[in-house]
Structures are given as C-alpha cells and as structure tokens.
Motif scaffolding. Sequence first.
Motif, short mmCIF file in Angstrom:
data_model
loop_
_atom_site.label_atom_id
_atom_site.label_comp_id
_atom_site.label_asym_id
_atom_site.label_seq_id
_atom_site.Cartn_x
_atom_site.Cartn_y
_atom_site.Cartn_z
N TRP A 87 26.44 -35.23 -53.91
CA TRP A 87 27.28 -36.12 -52.48
C TRP A 87 26.55 -34.57 -51.26
CZ3 TRP A 87 30.39 -32.95 -49.87
CH2 TRP A 87 30.96 -32.01 -50.73
N ILE A 88 26.75 -34.03 -51.77
CA ILE A 88 26.30 -32.46 -50.82
C ILE A 88 25.17 -32.10 -50.34
CG2 ILE A 88 26.41 -30.81 -52.33
CD1 ILE A 88 28.18 -29.23 -49.27
N VAL A 89 24.01 -32.67 -51.23
CA VAL A 89 22.37 -32.84 -50.71
C VAL A 89 22.18 -33.88 -50.12
CG1 VAL A 89 20.45 -33.11 -51.78
CG2 VAL A 89 21.80 -31.97 -52.98
N ASP A 90 22.77 -34.89 -50.48
CA ASP A 90 22.91 -36.83 -49.40
C ASP A 90 22.84 -35.56 -47.77
OD1 ASP A 90 21.29 -37.92 -51.14
OD2 ASP A 90 22.86 -38.48 -51.80
N LEU A 91 24.41 -35.33 -48.34
CA LEU A 91 25.29 -34.99 -46.60
C LEU A 91 23.80 -33.88 -45.66
CD1 LEU A 91 27.90 -35.58 -45.20
CD2 LEU A 91 29.12 -33.64 -46.23
N ARG A 92 23.93 -32.79 -46.64
CA ARG A 92 22.41 -32.19 -46.16
C ARG A 92 21.57 -33.01 -45.73
NH1 ARG A 92 22.97 -28.08 -50.86
NH2 ARG A 92 24.68 -27.23 -50.57
N ARG A 93 21.07 -33.23 -45.40
CA ARG A 93 19.32 -34.94 -45.39
C ARG A 93 19.83 -35.09 -43.34
NH1 ARG A 93 18.50 -36.86 -51.29
NH2 ARG A 93 17.77 -35.18 -52.33
N PHE A 95 20.76 -35.23 -40.28
CA PHE A 95 20.46 -34.16 -38.88
C PHE A 95 21.55 -33.43 -38.02
CE2 PHE A 95 20.11 -33.24 -34.85
CZ PHE A 95 19.34 -32.94 -34.67
N PRO A 96 22.97 -33.92 -38.24
CA PRO A 96 24.39 -32.98 -37.49
C PRO A 96 24.48 -31.64 -39.12
CG PRO A 96 24.75 -35.26 -37.95
CD PRO A 96 23.32 -35.64 -38.29
N PHE A 97 24.87 -32.79 -40.08
CA PHE A 97 24.88 -31.80 -41.69
C PHE A 97 24.23 -31.35 -41.59
CE2 PHE A 97 28.03 -35.32 -41.29
CZ PHE A 97 29.93 -34.04 -41.89
N GLY A 98 22.75 -31.05 -41.45
CA GLY A 98 21.76 -30.37 -42.58
C GLY A 98 21.85 -28.96 -41.00
N LEU A 99 22.03 -29.42 -39.80
CA LEU A 99 21.51 -28.12 -39.04
C LEU A 99 23.61 -27.18 -39.46
CD1 LEU A 99 21.18 -30.02 -35.22
CD2 LEU A 99 19.92 -28.67 -36.80
N ILE A 100 24.27 -27.93 -39.68
CA ILE A 100 25.54 -27.01 -39.29
C ILE A 100 25.00 -26.71 -41.33
CG2 ILE A 100 28.44 -27.40 -40.05
CD1 ILE A 100 27.77 -29.83 -38.24
N LEU A 101 24.98 -27.43 -42.00
CA LEU A 101 24.76 -27.02 -43.87
C LEU A 101 23.83 -26.19 -44.13
CD1 LEU A 101 27.66 -29.92 -45.11
CD2 LEU A 101 27.85 -27.19 -44.79
N GLY A 102 23.15 -26.60 -43.14
CA GLY A 102 21.85 -25.77 -43.75
C GLY A 102 21.31 -26.31 -44.97
N TYR A 103 20.24 -26.35 -45.43
CA TYR A 103 19.15 -26.83 -46.76
C TYR A 103 19.46 -26.01 -48.22
CZ TYR A 103 18.03 -29.75 -43.13
OH TYR A 103 18.58 -30.83 -41.49
N ASP A 104 19.08 -24.85 -48.11
CA ASP A 104 18.43 -23.90 -49.26
C ASP A 104 18.96 -22.66 -49.01
OD1 ASP A 104 17.37 -25.95 -50.83
OD2 ASP A 104 15.83 -25.92 -50.03
N PHE A 105 19.54 -21.96 -49.61
CA PHE A 105 20.11 -21.10 -49.64
C PHE A 105 18.97 -19.54 -49.63
CE2 PHE A 105 20.49 -16.67 -51.76
CZ PHE A 105 22.08 -16.09 -51.02
N ALA A 106 18.40 -18.35 -48.92
CA ALA A 106 18.03 -17.62 -49.08
C ALA A 106 18.31 -16.58 -47.98
CB ALA A 106 16.94 -18.32 -47.24
N LEU A 107 18.53 -15.86 -48.73
CA LEU A 107 18.40 -14.30 -48.81
C LEU A 107 17.86 -13.19 -46.80
CD1 LEU A 107 19.88 -12.13 -49.90
CD2 LEU A 107 18.74 -11.09 -51.06
N SER A 108 16.81 -14.12 -46.87
CA SER A 108 16.67 -13.13 -45.43
C SER A 108 17.36 -14.33 -44.35
CB SER A 108 14.80 -13.91 -44.59
OG SER A 108 14.98 -15.41 -45.62
N ASP A 109 17.97 -14.95 -44.65
CA ASP A 109 18.73 -15.90 -43.56
C ASP A 109 19.87 -15.01 -43.27
OD1 ASP A 109 17.14 -18.18 -43.33
OD2 ASP A 109 18.71 -19.58 -44.59
#
Length: 134
Positions: A87-93, A95-109
Amino acid sequence: MSPIKTRKVLLYFVLFLLTIPLGLATRRYPGYFPSIISVYGGDVLYATCLFFLLRFLFPVTELLKIGVISYLACIAIELQQLYKAPWIVDLRRTFPFGLILGYDFALSDCVCYFIGCVLGLAIGWLVERRSPAH
C-alpha cells in the motif's frame, strides 16, 4: 505580532515557496545544472525547504532547534522508505507522495539532508541577523 516579525515570517514562507520549484527543477531539468547538483541538489533543497516551512510555522523557536527538527524529520522520512508494504509502495508511486515520502532508502540522502539543514540555518541566521528585532 510586530511588523518586523510579520515580515520575517512572510519571508520564510516566500523562501519555502521558492525552494520548491528550484528543487523540482534539479530533477526535471538535470541538464541545466552541474551533475553534482542534478544528483544531490533535490535532496539538499528538500531539507532546506522543510527548514523554511518549520521556521514559518514556528517563528519564535530557536533556529538551531528548527534545524535539528528538520534534520530528524528528514531522517524519519528516509527511514520509512525501508518499509515496503504494497500500500505504501503504491502511494509512493503517485507524484505528490513520491516527492514527500521518497522512493528508496539511500544513505547519501542523509548527508544531503544535513547539508540542506545547515544551508537553511545559514540563510536563517543571515535573515535574522539583519532584523533589528527577533
């Protein structure tokens, strides 16, 4: 609220609004920016944008505290990206939630968020240093 404080609060709101399209531009038009900016600039500006928003919402809170809260919020959002329920993967897909929640964890972020919060603090310090009253 005094007129000076009102102007300061409104300035943070304007900075918040200006940071959004700049951050989006680093993603949408990467060819117009140096590669380091097109890769990391969006994450730096994400944290800076959050700093400006929190400063707008909490104008009497210490600048450093706003910086720390902004950074911790960014880290929390980054850590939630490790959660991969459908459900959260679909939400992240979206546009607005993808921008707010991001997609994948990255330590560089996390490093970019730190830089963005420091940038917000530096701008905040300049803005508030110039004001005769805080």
